[in-house]
Design a protein around this motif. Structure first.
Motif, PDB file in Angstrom:
ATOM      1  N   TYR A  44      29.233  -3.007 -19.492  1.00  0.00           N
ATOM      2  CA  TYR A  44      29.618  -2.567 -18.321  1.00  0.00           C
ATOM      3  C   TYR A  44      28.927  -0.985 -18.151  1.00  0.00           C
ATOM      4  CZ  TYR A  44      32.944  -6.057 -17.972  1.00  0.00           C
ATOM      5  OH  TYR A  44      33.325  -7.169 -17.798  1.00  0.00           O
ATOM      6  N   ILE A  45      28.754  -0.247 -19.095  1.00  0.00           N
ATOM      7  CA  ILE A  45      28.192   1.111 -18.961  1.00  0.00           C
ATOM      8  C   ILE A  45      26.793   1.005 -18.647  1.00  0.00           C
ATOM      9  CG2 ILE A  45      27.757   3.251 -20.094  1.00  0.00           C
ATOM     10  CD1 ILE A  45      30.124   2.723 -21.783  1.00  0.00           C
ATOM     11  N   THR A  46      26.124   0.212 -18.852  1.00  0.00           N
ATOM     12  CA  THR A  46      24.682  -0.344 -18.415  1.00  0.00           C
ATOM     13  C   THR A  46      24.617  -0.045 -16.924  1.00  0.00           C
ATOM     14  OG1 THR A  46      24.166  -1.148 -20.545  1.00  0.00           O
ATOM     15  CG2 THR A  46      22.559  -1.622 -18.586  1.00  0.00           C
ATOM     16  N   ARG A  47      25.674  -0.719 -16.392  1.00  0.00           N
ATOM     17  CA  ARG A  47      25.615  -0.946 -14.992  1.00  0.00           C
ATOM     18  C   ARG A  47      25.789   0.406 -14.344  1.00  0.00           C
ATOM     19  NH1 ARG A  47      27.416  -5.650 -12.536  1.00  0.00           N
ATOM     20  NH2 ARG A  47      27.300  -4.433 -10.677  1.00  0.00           N
ATOM     21  N   PHE A  48      26.682   1.434 -14.839  1.00  0.00           N
ATOM     22  CA  PHE A  48      26.689   2.639 -14.327  1.00  0.00           C
ATOM     23  C   PHE A  48      25.606   3.611 -14.511  1.00  0.00           C
ATOM     24  CE2 PHE A  48      31.163   1.249 -14.918  1.00  0.00           C
ATOM     25  CZ  PHE A  48      31.849   1.211 -13.581  1.00  0.00           C
ATOM     26  N   ILE A  49      25.097   3.579 -15.702  1.00  0.00           N
ATOM     27  CA  ILE A  49      23.753   4.256 -15.900  1.00  0.00           C
ATOM     28  C   ILE A  49      22.550   3.958 -15.006  1.00  0.00           C
ATOM     29  CG2 ILE A  49      21.931   4.668 -17.788  1.00  0.00           C
ATOM     30  CD1 ILE A  49      24.575   5.678 -18.468  1.00  0.00           C
ATOM     31  N   ALA A  50      22.544   2.625 -14.779  1.00  0.00           N
ATOM     32  CA  ALA A  50      21.432   2.357 -13.541  1.00  0.00           C
ATOM     33  C   ALA A  50      21.844   3.021 -12.157  1.00  0.00           C
ATOM     34  CB  ALA A  50      21.684   0.790 -13.404  1.00  0.00           C
ATOM     35  N   VAL A  51      23.032   2.977 -12.014  1.00  0.00           N
ATOM     36  CA  VAL A  51      23.140   3.830 -10.547  1.00  0.00           C
ATOM     37  C   VAL A  51      23.031   5.351 -10.735  1.00  0.00           C
ATOM     38  CG1 VAL A  51      25.244   4.478  -9.138  1.00  0.00           C
ATOM     39  CG2 VAL A  51      25.032   2.095 -10.240  1.00  0.00           C
ATOM     40  N   GLU A  52      23.445   5.772 -11.936  1.00  0.00           N
ATOM     41  CA  GLU A  52      23.564   7.284 -11.977  1.00  0.00           C
ATOM     42  C   GLU A  52      21.950   7.809 -12.176  1.00  0.00           C
ATOM     43  OE1 GLU A  52      25.607  10.424 -12.663  1.00  0.00           O
ATOM     44  OE2 GLU A  52      26.159   9.031 -10.977  1.00  0.00           O
ATOM     45  N   GLN A  53      21.229   6.980 -12.655  1.00  0.00           N
ATOM     46  CA  GLN A  53      19.652   7.690 -13.084  1.00  0.00           C
ATOM     47  C   GLN A  53      18.781   7.407 -12.029  1.00  0.00           C
ATOM     48  OE1 GLN A  53      19.092   9.782 -15.537  1.00  0.00           O
ATOM     49  NE2 GLN A  53      21.433   9.394 -16.249  1.00  0.00           N
ATOM     50  N   GLY A  54      18.161   8.593 -11.535  1.00  0.00           N
ATOM     51  CA  GLY A  54      17.180   8.501 -10.490  1.00  0.00           C
ATOM     52  C   GLY A  54      15.866   8.198 -11.084  1.00  0.00           C
ATOM     53  N   ASP A  55      14.920   8.194 -10.343  1.00  0.00           N
ATOM     54  CA  ASP A  55      13.393   8.175 -10.896  1.00  0.00           C
ATOM     55  C   ASP A  55      12.962   9.452 -11.540  1.00  0.00           C
ATOM     56  OD1 ASP A  55      12.659   9.877  -8.630  1.00  0.00           O
ATOM     57  OD2 ASP A  55      11.851   7.882  -7.612  1.00  0.00           O
ATOM     58  N   ALA A  56      11.800   9.361 -12.156  1.00  0.00           N
ATOM     59  CA  ALA A  56      11.221  10.735 -12.890  1.00  0.00           C
ATOM     60  C   ALA A  56      11.005  11.837 -12.019  1.00  0.00           C
ATOM     61  CB  ALA A  56      10.054  10.320 -13.724  1.00  0.00           C
ATOM     62  N   HIS A  57      10.590  11.616 -10.748  1.00  0.00           N
ATOM     63  CA  HIS A  57      10.532  12.834  -9.919  1.00  0.00           C
ATOM     64  C   HIS A  57      11.887  13.517  -9.547  1.00  0.00           C
ATOM     65  CE1 HIS A  57      11.248  10.593  -6.202  1.00  0.00           C
ATOM     66  NE2 HIS A  57      11.516  12.009  -5.538  1.00  0.00           N
ATOM     67  N   TRP A  58      12.821  12.598  -9.450  1.00  0.00           N
ATOM     68  CA  TRP A  58      14.051  13.351  -9.109  1.00  0.00           C
ATOM     69  C   TRP A  58      14.624  14.143 -10.298  1.00  0.00           C
ATOM     70  CZ3 TRP A  58      16.312  14.659  -4.826  1.00  0.00           C
ATOM     71  CH2 TRP A  58      17.688  15.228  -5.170  1.00  0.00           C
ATOM     72  N   ILE A  59      14.458  13.627 -11.531  1.00  0.00           N
ATOM     73  CA  ILE A  59      14.890  14.200 -12.641  1.00  0.00           C
ATOM     74  C   ILE A  59      14.215  15.693 -12.885  1.00  0.00           C
ATOM     75  CG2 ILE A  59      14.828  14.321 -15.141  1.00  0.00           C
ATOM     76  CD1 ILE A  59      14.868  10.918 -15.096  1.00  0.00           C
ATOM     77  N   ILE A  60      12.992  15.522 -12.480  1.00  0.00           N
ATOM     78  CA  ILE A  60      12.300  17.058 -12.223  1.00  0.00           C
ATOM     79  C   ILE A  60      13.008  17.857 -11.416  1.00  0.00           C
ATOM     80  CG2 ILE A  60       9.994  18.056 -12.125  1.00  0.00           C
ATOM     81  CD1 ILE A  60       8.848  15.347 -13.116  1.00  0.00           C
ATOM     82  N   LEU A  61      13.341  17.252 -10.225  1.00  0.00           N
ATOM     83  CA  LEU A  61      13.764  17.962  -9.210  1.00  0.00           C
ATOM     84  C   LEU A  61      15.087  18.805  -9.485  1.00  0.00           C
ATOM     85  CD1 LEU A  61      12.938  16.430  -5.791  1.00  0.00           C
ATOM     86  CD2 LEU A  61      11.867  18.378  -6.660  1.00  0.00           C
ATOM     87  N   GLU A  62      15.909  17.901 -10.329  1.00  0.00           N
ATOM     88  CA  GLU A  62      17.242  18.190 -10.566  1.00  0.00           C
ATOM     89  C   GLU A  62      17.087  19.444 -11.493  1.00  0.00           C
ATOM     90  OE1 GLU A  62      19.024  14.803 -12.085  1.00  0.00           O
ATOM     91  OE2 GLU A  62      20.462  15.107 -10.298  1.00  0.00           O
ATOM     92  N   ASN A  63      16.130  19.601 -12.343  1.00  0.00           N
ATOM     93  CA  ASN A  63      15.980  20.691 -13.231  1.00  0.00           C
ATOM     94  C   ASN A  63      15.282  22.017 -12.624  1.00  0.00           C
ATOM     95  OD1 ASN A  63      16.294  19.849 -16.221  1.00  0.00           O
ATOM     96  ND2 ASN A  63      15.564  18.314 -15.387  1.00  0.00           N
ATOM     97  N   GLU A  64      14.639  21.721 -11.388  1.00  0.00           N
ATOM     98  CA  GLU A  64      14.008  22.782 -10.776  1.00  0.00           C
ATOM     99  C   GLU A  64      15.132  23.400  -9.940  1.00  0.00           C
ATOM    100  OE1 GLU A  64      10.175  23.144  -8.835  1.00  0.00           O
ATOM    101  OE2 GLU A  64       9.830  21.145  -9.222  1.00  0.00           O
ATOM    102  N   PHE A  65      16.018  22.579  -9.256  1.00  0.00           N
ATOM    103  CA  PHE A  65      17.178  22.883  -8.678  1.00  0.00           C
ATOM    104  C   PHE A  65      17.859  23.722  -9.354  1.00  0.00           C
ATOM    105  CE2 PHE A  65      17.113  18.970  -5.706  1.00  0.00           C
ATOM    106  CZ  PHE A  65      15.961  19.640  -4.908  1.00  0.00           C
ATOM    107  N   ALA A  66      18.215  23.512 -10.639  1.00  0.00           N
ATOM    108  CA  ALA A  66      19.264  24.214 -11.658  1.00  0.00           C
ATOM    109  C   ALA A  66      18.682  25.696 -11.715  1.00  0.00           C
ATOM    110  CB  ALA A  66      19.388  23.665 -12.848  1.00  0.00           C
ATOM    111  N   LEU A  67      17.266  25.566 -12.243  1.00  0.00           N
ATOM    112  CA  LEU A  67      16.468  26.923 -12.443  1.00  0.00           C
ATOM    113  C   LEU A  67      16.524  27.872 -11.273  1.00  0.00           C
ATOM    114  CD1 LEU A  67      13.516  25.652 -14.471  1.00  0.00           C
ATOM    115  CD2 LEU A  67      15.506  27.065 -15.501  1.00  0.00           C
TER     116      LEU A  67
END
Length: 220
Positions: free
Chosen positions: A105-128
């Motif tokens: 069941y958690i696998t379904r939620f992980i698929a919803v929560e995770q974006g693609d690689a460029h969004w992961i990079i952006l989230e880290n840039e936003f935090a910085l």
């Protein structure tokens, strides 16, 4: 009595303009980075003038927060939809759920929560950017707090549907899960999704955590 100025709701055209600017911002941020992206680049990508930009946002930083807010809201809506879809199946288990089932069941939620690689990079840039700019930090933290509170409520709903309840605060558990997801996302962005410490490992790790911080609603 003081009369506050009346603000009309945004028109459909204004909402469309704002949406196109947000879409363009994500593309330009992904290509040039948050710091490297300019208002002119974003406007050109959206097909608008600087006037259209400044009629919707005062600064690029305000746009940055709006991009984050839209993304967080989208994720919350998708998690909520996934919970509604899975609730009947969880309820049929009547609390008899094991770690393997939980991981599925958690696998379904992980698929919803995770974006693609460029969004992961952006989230880290936003935090910085927020950490470096004291004018942005309060809005950024408020947005994170709101997203965490919303997710905690949804996680609690899912746990209750599975016939369990938290014995550790749901909001603190959600913060721990967010940290696990962020670390796994960084590893996957660097080493690929199948890395043993990446996203592929999250369902079992989160399942173990949730079993440790919850108990059955009714004693077996």
């Amino acid at each position: 009595m003081t009369n506050e100025p009346h603000q009309d709701p945004p028109t459909a055209r204004r909402r469309e303009t704002r949406g196109r600017l947000l879409d363009a911002a994500i593309e330009v941020f992904a290509e040039a980075g948050v710091q490297g992206a300019s208002v002119e680049q974003i406007c050109a990508r959206a097909g608008f003038s600087r006037g259209a930009f400044y009629s919707n946002f005062s600064t690029k930083e305000q746009l940055f927060l709006a991009v984050l807010e839209r993304e967080f809201d989208r994720r919350i809506e998708e998690v909520e939809s996934t919970i509604a879809e899975l609730t009947p199946a969880l309820q049929r288990l009547q609390g008899e759920i094991d770690a393997e089932q939980a991981a599925e069941y958690i696998t379904r939620f992980i698929a919803v929560e995770q974006g693609d690689a460029h969004w992961i990079i952006l989230e880290n840039e936003f935090a910085l950017l927020a950490m470096r700019d004291p004018d942005i930090a309060p809005g950024y933290l408020a947005l994170l707090d709101r997203a965490t509170a919303s997710l905690a409520e949804l996680v609690e709903t899912a746990i209750a549907a599975a016939g369990r309840r938290f014995i550790f605060p749901a909001d603190r558990t959600t913060e721990i899960i967010n940290g696990m997801c962020e670390r796994a996302a960084r590893v996957s962005a660097l080493e690929g999704e199948q890395h043993p410490r990446g996203i592929v490992a999250l369902p079992h790790q989160i399942g173990e955590l949730l079993f440790a911080v919850t108990e059955p609603l009714s004693p077996r």
